[in-house]
Design an enzyme around this catalytic site. Structure first.
Site, PDB file in Angstrom:
ATOM      1  N   ARG A   1       0.818  -1.312  -0.067  1.00  0.00           N
ATOM      2  CA  ARG A   1      -0.187  -0.170   0.142  1.00  0.00           C
ATOM      3  C   ARG A   1       0.937   1.282  -0.014  1.00  0.00           C
ATOM      4  NH1 ARG A   1       2.627   2.074   3.435  1.00  0.00           N
ATOM      5  NH2 ARG A   1       2.243   1.916   5.980  1.00  0.00           N
TER       6      ARG A   1
ATOM      7  N   HIS B   1       1.076   8.304  10.706  1.00  0.00           N
ATOM      8  CA  HIS B   1       1.355   8.123  12.249  1.00  0.00           C
ATOM      9  C   HIS B   1       0.185   8.783  12.986  1.00  0.00           C
ATOM     10  CE1 HIS B   1       5.649   7.012  12.517  1.00  0.00           C
ATOM     11  NE2 HIS B   1       5.703   7.736  11.394  1.00  0.00           N
TER      12      HIS B   1
ATOM     13  N   ASP C   1      -2.692   6.329  12.912  1.00  0.00           N
ATOM     14  CA  ASP C   1      -3.563   5.045  13.064  1.00  0.00           C
ATOM     15  C   ASP C   1      -3.607   4.409  14.572  1.00  0.00           C
ATOM     16  OD1 ASP C   1      -1.131   4.107  12.586  1.00  0.00           O
ATOM     17  OD2 ASP C   1      -1.734   2.293  11.286  1.00  0.00           O
TER      18      ASP C   1
ATOM     19  N   GLY D   1       8.434   1.656   3.292  1.00  0.00           N
ATOM     20  CA  GLY D   1       7.339   2.241   3.370  1.00  0.00           C
ATOM     21  C   GLY D   1       6.070   1.988   2.935  1.00  0.00           C
TER      22      GLY D   1
ATOM     23  N   SER E   1       4.629  -1.354   2.936  1.00  0.00           N
ATOM     24  CA  SER E   1       4.203  -2.472   3.782  1.00  0.00           C
ATOM     25  C   SER E   1       4.257  -3.923   3.141  1.00  0.00           C
ATOM     26  CB  SER E   1       2.647  -2.238   3.876  1.00  0.00           C
ATOM     27  OG  SER E   1       2.309  -1.145   4.679  1.00  0.00           O
ATOM     28  N   SER E   2       5.369  -3.796   2.577  1.00  0.00           N
ATOM     29  CA  SER E   2       5.583  -5.421   2.220  1.00  0.00           C
ATOM     30  C   SER E   2       5.594  -6.286   3.663  1.00  0.00           C
ATOM     31  CB  SER E   2       7.053  -5.636   1.589  1.00  0.00           C
ATOM     32  OG  SER E   2       7.834  -5.128   2.778  1.00  0.00           O
TER      33      SER E   2
ATOM     34  N   ASP F   1      -2.095  -0.725   7.723  1.00  0.00           N
ATOM     35  CA  ASP F   1      -1.429  -1.615   6.509  1.00  0.00           C
ATOM     36  C   ASP F   1      -2.430  -2.963   6.418  1.00  0.00           C
ATOM     37  OD1 ASP F   1       0.187   0.421   6.885  1.00  0.00           O
ATOM     38  OD2 ASP F   1       1.715  -0.794   8.007  1.00  0.00           O
TER      39      ASP F   1
HETATM   40  P1  NG1 Z   1       5.013   1.213   7.458  1.00  0.00           P
HETATM   41  O1  NG1 Z   1       6.422   1.187   8.186  1.00  0.00           O
HETATM   42  O2  NG1 Z   1       5.164   2.182   6.593  1.00  0.00           O
HETATM   43  O3  NG1 Z   1       4.737   0.042   6.829  1.00  0.00           O
HETATM   44  C1  NG1 Z   1       4.079   2.043   9.807  1.00  0.00           C
HETATM   45  C2  NG1 Z   1       2.927   1.243  10.607  1.00  0.00           C
HETATM   46  C3  NG1 Z   1       1.480   1.874  10.118  1.00  0.00           C
HETATM   47  C4  NG1 Z   1       1.481   3.344  10.406  1.00  0.00           C
HETATM   48  C5  NG1 Z   1       2.733   3.938   9.686  1.00  0.00           C
HETATM   49  C6  NG1 Z   1       2.770   5.605   9.758  1.00  0.00           C
HETATM   50  C7  NG1 Z   1       3.661  -1.241  10.776  1.00  0.00           C
HETATM   51  C8  NG1 Z   1       3.340  -2.507  10.208  1.00  0.00           C
HETATM   52  N1  NG1 Z   1       3.016  -0.369  10.070  1.00  0.00           N
HETATM   53  O4  NG1 Z   1       4.012   1.639   8.474  1.00  0.00           O
HETATM   54  O5  NG1 Z   1       0.559   1.206  10.868  1.00  0.00           O
HETATM   55  O6  NG1 Z   1       1.521   3.810  11.931  1.00  0.00           O
HETATM   56  O7  NG1 Z   1       3.837   3.261  10.118  1.00  0.00           O
HETATM   57  O8  NG1 Z   1       1.519   6.155   9.436  1.00  0.00           O
HETATM   58  O9  NG1 Z   1       4.301  -0.951  11.518  1.00  0.00           O
END
Ligand code: NG1
Length: 454
Positions: free
Chosen positions: A29, A36, A38, A130, A132-133, A177
Site C-alpha cells: 500500500r 502516524h 492510526d 514504507g 508495507s511489504s 496496513d
Molecule cells: P510502514 O512502516 O510504512 O509499513 C507503519 C505502520 C503503520 C502506520 C505507519 C505510519 C507497521 C506494520 N505499520 O507503516 O501502522 O503507523 O507506519 O503512518 O508498523
C-alpha cells in the site's frame, strides 16, 4: 517474479512431487495522507498498490508449516501450527508468517494444533520502503492458513486481528496496513477509521497518478527505525495522559483517554478548539524528562515508566537524551487528523490542487513536528515539487523509505525523467529500476487469484 505459472513451477521445485492447491495474493500500500495517526485512533487515507506478494500453497494434514521464497534473501523455514511458537531471530521473514499463524490460533477460532501448509512466496513490493511489504506477508499468510483449514473469514474482522498479530514482531503499529491490504478497491483510496475499524472508498481524481520514489535509505523495521517508531508511540501516550489531566481540570469533570483520539472535541462534547488549546498549553514547546512528566501526573517516575514506556515485548522504550517532545508530537497527530478530513473532502469535491497542498502540509508536519523525515526524503520532495508534483510527501513510517507524488498523467514521463536525472543519477551507478521509481495504480484487496484442483 509474480507470474502465476512461474510461481506454480517454483512450488514444484521447492516441494517436489507436490502440486499447489491454490494461489493467494496480498497487495502493498501507499498512504496518501494520515501519517502516524492510526495507532492513536485517528483516520488514514491509503490505497492498495499494484505491487503484491503472491503465494502458491498446499495444506499439510500434520500441522507442519514449511515456507520457501523465490528471493534468496529469505531462507526456507519450517515450524508447527501450534502454540507456543518459537520465534526465529529478530528480523527473520518467518516471524511475520508466525505472527499471522499465532494470531489466528489465539483469536481466530482455529483448532490448536491446526492444519499447516507448504507455501512458496514471491513478490514485487520493495521492502523497507514504507510500502508495507511486511503487512502483505502477514495478510497473505493469514489467508493461506485460513484456507488450508477451510475456515471462512470476514475481511474487516480479519484485518483487525492481523493488525494485533503483526505487533508480535515488535512494532507498536496501528492497523492501517493490514486493513488496506485486505480491503483495497481498484481505482479508490480508502478512508480507514479505527476503534472500531471502518473503511469507506474515496474516488481518486481522473487524469492524475501517484508516483512512488524511494529515498534509497532503507527504513528497516528490525533496526533503528523500529525504536524511533516505538518512541513516537510512547511520546503520544505521555502527551495523552498529560492532556487528559489538564482537560479534566479545565472542564471540571474527569476525562479518561486511552488514546489521543479520545480527546477529540466531538468525543468530549466540547466546542472545537477548547480541548486542543488546553492540551497544547500544558504540553508546551519544551522537551520533557520522564521525571517532569511523572511529577505533573503525580506518580513516581518508576510508575510512569512502567505505565507508559512499556512495549509489547515487556521492554521499556529508553528516555531520549534530548527529552520527550510532547507538544510537537501532539500537534502533528491532531493536525494530521484534520488534514485527512480535509483531504477526503477535497477529493470528493474534485479539488486536486487542494489535495496536493494538504499532502505538502502533511510532509512539513512529519518533518518539523513528528521528526520522521531525513535529508534524502527532503531532497526527493523538493525535486518532485520543482518538476510538477502537485503534492509530494514521505509515506509510511518515514526515517527513509519512499515519498509519494501526485502528478498529472500528461506530465508523468517528464516528471520521472527529472527525478532520475536530479535525484537518482548521482546516487546509483546501476540502472534506475522500477524498484526505486514507479507509477502505481490503486489495486483491489487480498484474496485467492486462482484455485486449482488439489
Ligand atoms: P510502514 O512502516 O510504512 O509499513 C507503519 C505502520 C503503520 C502506520 C505507519 C505510519 C507497521 C506494520 N505499520 O507503516 O501502522 O503507523 O507506519 O503512518 O508498523
Amino acid at each position: 517474479m509474480t507470474d502465476a505459472k512461474a510461481l506454480r513451477e517454483a512450488f514444484l521445485r521447492a516441494f517436489p512431487g507436490e502440486k499447489a492447491a491454490g494461489l493467494i495474493r496480498a497487495p502493498g500500500r501507499v498512504n496518501l495522507i494520515g501519517e502516524h495517526t492510526d495507532y492513536y485512533g485517528y483516520p488514514v487515507l491509503p490505497m492498495a498498490i499494484d505491487r503484491e506478494l503472491l503465494t502458491a500453497f498446499a495444506p499439510t494434514p500434520d500441522g507442519t508449516i514449511e515456507i520457501a521464497n523465490t528471493d534468496a534473501r529469505f531462507p526456507r523455514r519450517s515450524f508447527q501450527a501450534s502454540i507456543p511458537l518459537k520465534p526465529f531471530p529478530q528480523g527473520d521473514w518467518a516471524n511475520y508468517v508466525q505472527a499471522a499463524v499465532r494470531g489466528l490460533l489465539q483469536e481466530g477460532g482455529l483448532p490448536d494444533p491446526a492444519r499447516g501448509f507448504r507455501a512458496v512466496y514471491s513478490g514485487n513490493i520493495p521492502d523497507s520502503a514504507g510500502l508495507s511489504s511486511s503487512s502483505a506477508l502477514v495478510v497473505v499468510s493469514g489467508l493461506v492458513f485460513l484456507t488450508a483449514n477451510g475456515t471462512p473469514y470476514n475481511p474487516l474482522a480479519l484485518a483487525d486481528l492481523l493488525a494485533r498479530a503483526e505487533r508480535y514482531v515488535g512494532t507498536e503499529s496501528g492497523g492501517m496496513d493490514q486493513a488496506i491490504s485486505l480491503l483495497g478497491q481498484p481505482g479508490k483510496a480508502l478512508r480507514i477509521d479505527f476503534f472500531p475499524l471502518r473503511a469507506r472508498p474515496v474516488s481518486l481524481p481522473a487524469g492524475y497518478t501517484f508516483v512512488i520514489s524511494h529515498s534509497l535509505v532503507r527504513a528497516s523495521k528490525s533496526a533503528a527505525a523500529r525504536s524511533q517508531y516505538n518512541l513516537r508511540v510512547v511520546e503520544c501516550r505521555l502527551a495523552c495522559a498529560l492532556a487528559a489531566q489538564a482537560i479534566s481540570r479545565t472542564i471540571g469533570r474527569s476525562v479518561t483517554a486511552e488514546r489521543l483520539s479520545d480527546l477529540a472535541p466531538e468525543k468530549l462534547g466540547l466546542p472545537a478548539g477548547q480541548a486542543d488549546r488546553t492540551a497544547q498549553e500544558i504540553l508546551g514547546e519544551h522537551p520533557w524528562s520522564l521525571s517532569d512528566v511523572a511529577a505533573a501526573l503525580r506518580v513516581s517516575p518508576d510508575e510512569a515508566n512502567g505505565r507508559y514506556c512499556t512495549l509489547r515485548d515487556g521492554s521499556r522504550a529508553p528516555e531520549p537524551v534530548e527529552g520527550f517532545k510532547l507538544g510537537k508530537r501532539y500537534r502533528h497527530v491532531t493536525s494530521e487528523a484534520r488534514r485527512v478530513e480535509q483531504a477526503v473532502q477535497a477529493l470528493e469535491q474534485g479539488d486536486v490542487q487542494r489535495f496536493g497542498d494538504l499532502m505538502n502540509e502533511s510532509h512539513a508536519s512529519c518533518r518539523d513536528d513528528y521528526e520522521v523525515s531525513c535529508p534524502e526524503l527532503e531532497a526527493l520532495v523538493a525535486i518532485a515539487r520543482a518538476h510538477g508534483a502537485l503534492g509530494a510527501r514521505l509515506t509510511g513510517a518515514g526515517f527513509g523509505g519512499s515519498s509519494v507524488n501526485l502528478v498529472a498523467l500528461s506530465q508523468t514521463n517528464q516528471f520521472m525523467e527529472a527525478m532520475k536525472r536530479e535525484f537518482y543519477a548521482g546516487r546509483i551507478q546501476e540502472k534506475i529500476t522500477s524498484e526505486v521509481l514507479f507509477e502505481t495504480a490503486a489495486a483491489g484487496g487480498a484474496g485467492p487469484i486462482l484455485v486449482e484442483e488439489p
